[in-house]
Every structure is written in structure tokens, then in C-alpha cells.
Design a protein around this motif. Structure first.
Motif, short mmCIF file in Angstrom:
data_model
loop_
_atom_site.label_atom_id
_atom_site.label_comp_id
_atom_site.label_asym_id
_atom_site.label_seq_id
_atom_site.Cartn_x
_atom_site.Cartn_y
_atom_site.Cartn_z
N VAL A 142 1.00 -1.32 -0.25
CA VAL A 142 -0.16 -0.20 -0.04
C VAL A 142 0.84 1.14 -0.11
CG1 VAL A 142 -1.79 1.21 1.12
CG2 VAL A 142 -1.59 -1.30 1.39
N PHE A 143 0.99 1.80 -0.97
CA PHE A 143 2.05 2.76 -1.26
C PHE A 143 1.59 4.05 -0.85
CE2 PHE A 143 -0.32 2.76 -5.33
CZ PHE A 143 -0.64 3.97 -5.57
N GLY A 144 2.40 5.39 -0.48
CA GLY A 144 1.96 6.46 -0.18
C GLY A 144 2.29 7.44 -1.20
N CYS A 145 1.63 8.59 -0.67
CA CYS A 145 1.79 10.00 -1.51
C CYS A 145 0.86 10.96 -1.39
CB CYS A 145 2.32 9.86 -2.81
SG CYS A 145 3.08 11.51 -3.49
N ALA A 146 0.71 10.93 0.08
CA ALA A 146 -0.57 11.90 0.63
C ALA A 146 -1.65 11.77 0.18
CB ALA A 146 0.02 13.60 0.28
N TYR A 147 -2.23 10.29 -0.22
CA TYR A 147 -3.31 9.96 -0.82
C TYR A 147 -3.57 10.78 -2.02
CZ TYR A 147 -4.25 8.57 4.07
OH TYR A 147 -4.06 8.22 5.28
N VAL A 148 -2.48 11.73 -2.92
CA VAL A 148 -3.08 12.38 -3.83
C VAL A 148 -2.19 11.87 -5.53
CG1 VAL A 148 -3.79 14.29 -2.71
CG2 VAL A 148 -1.53 14.16 -3.34
N ASN A 149 -1.18 10.77 -5.07
CA ASN A 149 -0.55 10.44 -6.37
C ASN A 149 -0.84 9.04 -6.87
OD1 ASN A 149 1.03 11.29 -8.48
ND2 ASN A 149 2.86 10.69 -7.19
N PRO B 233 -4.24 -16.64 4.86
CA PRO B 233 -4.02 -15.11 5.06
C PRO B 233 -2.72 -14.93 5.86
CG PRO B 233 -6.40 -16.02 5.04
CD PRO B 233 -5.36 -17.13 4.69
N LYS B 234 -2.54 -16.14 6.87
CA LYS B 234 -1.40 -15.89 7.70
C LYS B 234 -0.02 -15.82 6.88
CE LYS B 234 -3.22 -18.76 11.41
NZ LYS B 234 -3.16 -20.21 12.24
N ASP B 235 -0.16 -15.95 5.61
CA ASP B 235 0.98 -15.62 5.00
C ASP B 235 1.18 -14.44 3.92
OD1 ASP B 235 2.41 -18.31 5.30
OD2 ASP B 235 1.26 -19.25 3.75
N ILE B 236 0.03 -13.77 4.38
CA ILE B 236 0.09 -12.36 3.78
C ILE B 236 0.68 -11.26 4.70
CG2 ILE B 236 -1.48 -10.43 2.95
CD1 ILE B 236 -3.47 -12.61 2.21
N VAL B 237 1.47 -10.59 4.25
CA VAL B 237 2.27 -9.23 4.76
C VAL B 237 1.93 -7.86 3.97
CG1 VAL B 237 4.04 -8.25 5.31
CG2 VAL B 237 4.27 -10.76 5.27
N VAL B 238 1.26 -7.20 4.90
CA VAL B 238 0.71 -5.89 4.48
C VAL B 238 1.73 -4.78 4.79
CG1 VAL B 238 -1.04 -4.03 4.34
CG2 VAL B 238 -1.75 -6.48 4.55
N PHE B 239 2.68 -4.24 3.53
CA PHE B 239 3.38 -3.10 3.96
C PHE B 239 2.66 -1.68 3.34
CE2 PHE B 239 6.96 -6.24 3.58
CZ PHE B 239 7.94 -5.70 4.60
N GLY B 240 2.82 -0.80 4.43
CA GLY B 240 2.29 0.44 3.94
C GLY B 240 3.37 1.64 4.40
N ASP B 241 3.42 2.47 3.58
CA ASP B 241 4.43 3.74 3.78
C ASP B 241 3.70 5.05 3.73
OD1 ASP B 241 5.47 5.25 1.44
OD2 ASP B 241 4.89 3.37 0.73
N SER B 242 4.16 6.09 4.70
CA SER B 242 3.39 7.24 4.58
C SER B 242 1.95 7.31 4.65
CB SER B 242 3.93 8.08 3.38
OG SER B 242 3.58 9.46 3.44
N SER B 243 1.19 7.79 3.75
CA SER B 243 -0.11 7.63 3.72
C SER B 243 -0.80 6.26 3.33
CB SER B 243 -0.83 8.76 2.62
OG SER B 243 -0.35 8.52 1.27
N GLY B 244 0.20 5.50 2.70
CA GLY B 244 -0.11 3.96 2.52
C GLY B 244 -0.15 3.46 3.96
#
Length: 322
Positions: free
Chosen positions: A99-106, A162-173
Motif C-alpha cells: 500500500v504505497f503512499g504519497c499523501a493520498y493524491v498521487n 491469510p497468515k502468509d500475507i504481509v501488508v506493507f504501507g508507507d506514509s499515507s499508505g
């Protein structure tokens, strides 16, 4: 006893990581980034024009990224979603939702693809799936969340545990990652095994001390208009009191194991501290790492900074814990 941004940190689940970088080199990197990010909003608007043209002609975002040896990279259309999949030729069992970020706008761009490779490596040669979700420029937080939920359902359809799923998120992500997990929990859907967020922006209101006191030293967000622009857009189209829009206000009860990384020189520092403390009180297996002297999303500069390399090593260690 350590004190960060006026808060005493004595909890065992919080680690303050000393800076291991040469001061002169670190200052040079910060100066370079500050000069670059002053133009963030202008660049986002320029990319939007290029992006929309590509969407009309190619049916996907523009890309000329060179896929690293040992990986394949493919674009998929699922329902109305634009999905991108990075897969190692000898992939492990884990699947990463990025889940990438960029202030929800990019929108997603090639600049973020190298981070996908890092996610794959630290998660044991995992397949990395990214949704080029709708943004707050034209939609509300509800559409952003809907795109992420549908992407998660798409992953579950592949019969992935589902136990093998990793959710990565940065910034707004990182904020969107929190909202996603809250939604899955609230709707009694299977939760991922692990959540890792880097410099999460989870307080759309920007009403804590670090947003003021760290502004002058935040080389990424301090002179950029993106946080303000993202807040305006989210406010116009949503309810800032909803935890799905402002996850800092929500409950973290029943969250999966969670790693949070943040730097001391970030406007969003308080978000990570408050979330970690709330999650711990609610029984979550959470670890917060605060890196002294580091800036927003410093992990992306792992080729330049030793502290960023250390951070990635700690992510790998966390994912490999039983």
C-alpha cells in the motif's frame, strides 16, 4: 529513560535506534531531499496529466521501469482495479500487499518499484501485489479503501493462507493500511499475518505536537505542500472523524503482529508513537522502532544510509520471528 518529542518512552515494545550514519553524509542527503521535495505538488500535478494520457492510450499507468534480473512484472485488470504484480522466479510462500503512499493524491509510479523489490527480499522472496488505487484528488477515502479491500479479496481468491500475507504501507499508505485492517476486522474477514508500516501518516487532522515542532527539520514534508493538499482533498470528500479516514482515532484491538518504523525528524512522528501505545494497550503484539536523525521514508535511501540498511534488516528479523 529516553525522551522523544516530549514523550518519555519506557515501554519494552519501543526501541530507539541510534543513528549510525556519518553526520556530514546524512546532512548532504537531507539537503538533497529538501531541495527535491519543495516541488512535490507541482510534480504530482504534472504526473497526473501524463498518467491520464497513458491510461487512455495504454489502459494502464506509464512505465519504463527495468525489471531486475530474477523477477517478472505484470499489469493486471481486475474489475475496475489496476493491479501490478512483482514475482520472483523462485517465489516463497508469502504474499505482500503493498500500500504505497504519497499523501493520498498521487498514483503509482516507477519511482516506487524498487521498494517493491525490497519488500519481496525481506519477506523471503515474496510475490508483491500493488493496487494503483483511486486518489483523493477525485475520490473520497471510501473509494481508496474499497480498492484496497477488493485487492485483498483478489489475493484471498488465489487460495493464499491469510497468515502468509504481509501488508506493507508507507506514509499515507501506512494510514490506509491501518484503515484496511480495521475494515477487515470490522467485517469479520480473515486478517493478514503481519503488518509493517513505515512513517505512517494516520492523523489526517495533523493536530499533534510533531506536526508543528518537527516541520522545520522534516526534509521531506517540511517544505512540501503535499500533506496540506492531501488533507484538503480528504476533508472535501470525507468524514475526518471516521477511523477509516483518520485511523489514529480508531481501535487497534485484534490487529495482527505489527511493526512500525519512524524517524525522529518527521512531522508524522506522533502518529507512530500514539498508534503503538494504543495498540499495545489493546493487546496487539506491536513493536515501534524510532530512528534518531532519520526522515520520512528514510528506508528508501538504503543505498546511501547505514541506518536505512539497519531498518530493512530489522524488518526481515521481525518477519522471520515465530
Amino acid at each position: 529513560m529516553r525522551k522523544v518529542n516530549g514523550m518519555y518512552l519506557v515501554e519494552d515494545f519501543i526501541e530507539v535506534c541510534p543513528c549510525v550514519d556519518d553526520e556530514n553524509n546524512l546532512n548532504e542527503v537531507k539537503a538533497m531531499l529538501e531541495e527535491k521535495h519543495v516541488r512535490d505538488l507541482q510534480l504530482v500535478r504534472q504526473y497526473a496529466t501524463y498518467y491520464n494520457q497513458s491510461l487512455k492510450t495504454l489502459g494502464r499507468r506509464p512505465s519504463c521501469w527495468t525489471v531486475p534480473k530474477g523477477y517478472t512484472y505484470n499489469f493486471f485488470k481486475y474489475k475496475d482495479l489496476h493491479l501490478e504484480v512483482l514475482e520472483p522466479k523462485n517465489s516463497g510462500k508469502k504474499v505482500v500487499l503493498n500500500v504505497f503512499g504519497c499523501a493520498y493524491v498521487n498514483h503509482l509510479s516507477d519511482a516506487l518499484c524498487n521498494t517493491m523489490v525490497q519488500y519481496s527480499k525481506v519477506a523471503g522472496d515474496a510475490t508483491v501485489i500493488t493496487c494503483d488505487y483511486r486518489t483523493a484528488v477525485d475520490y473520497s477515502y471510501k473509494e481508496i479503501l474499497s480498492d484496497l479491500v477488493e485487492t485483498y479479496k483478489w489475493i484471498l481468491k488465489s487460495e493464499c493462507d491469510p497468515k502468509d500475507i504481509v501488508v506493507f504501507g508507507d506514509s499515507s499508505g501506512g494510514g490506509s493500511t491501518m484503515a484496511l485492517i480495521m475494515y477487515l476486522r470490522d467485517h469479520k474477514m480473515p486478517l493478514p499475518g503481519v503488518v509493517c508500516v513505515m512513517s505512517p501518516w494516520a492523523n489526517i487532522k495533523q493536530n499533534t505536537r510533531s506536526y508543528i515542532e518537527r516541520k522545520d527539520i522534516d526534509c521531506i514534508m517540511g517544505k512540501s505542500n503535499l500533506l496540506a493538499y492531501g488533507t484538503v482533498k480528504m476533508n472535501l470528500k470525507g468524514n475526518l472523524y471516521s477511523p477509516y479516514c483518520c485511523p489514529l482515532l480508531g481501535s487497534f484491538k485484534d490487529f495482527p503482529r505489527m511493526l512500525i518504523q519512524v524517524g525522529t525528524d518527521e512531522m508524522v512522528l506522533d502518529d507512530s508513537i500514539i498508534i503503538a501505545k494504543k495498540a499495545f494497550r489493546e493487546g496487539v503484539d506491536v513493536k515501534l522502532e524510532i530512528y534518531e536523525g532519520m526522515f520520512h521514508n528514510f528506508q528508501q535511501k538504503h543505498r546511501l544510509l547505514k541506518s536505512a540498511k539497519v531498518a530493512w534488516e530489522k524488518v526481515s528479523d521481525f518477519l522471520n520471528e515465530e
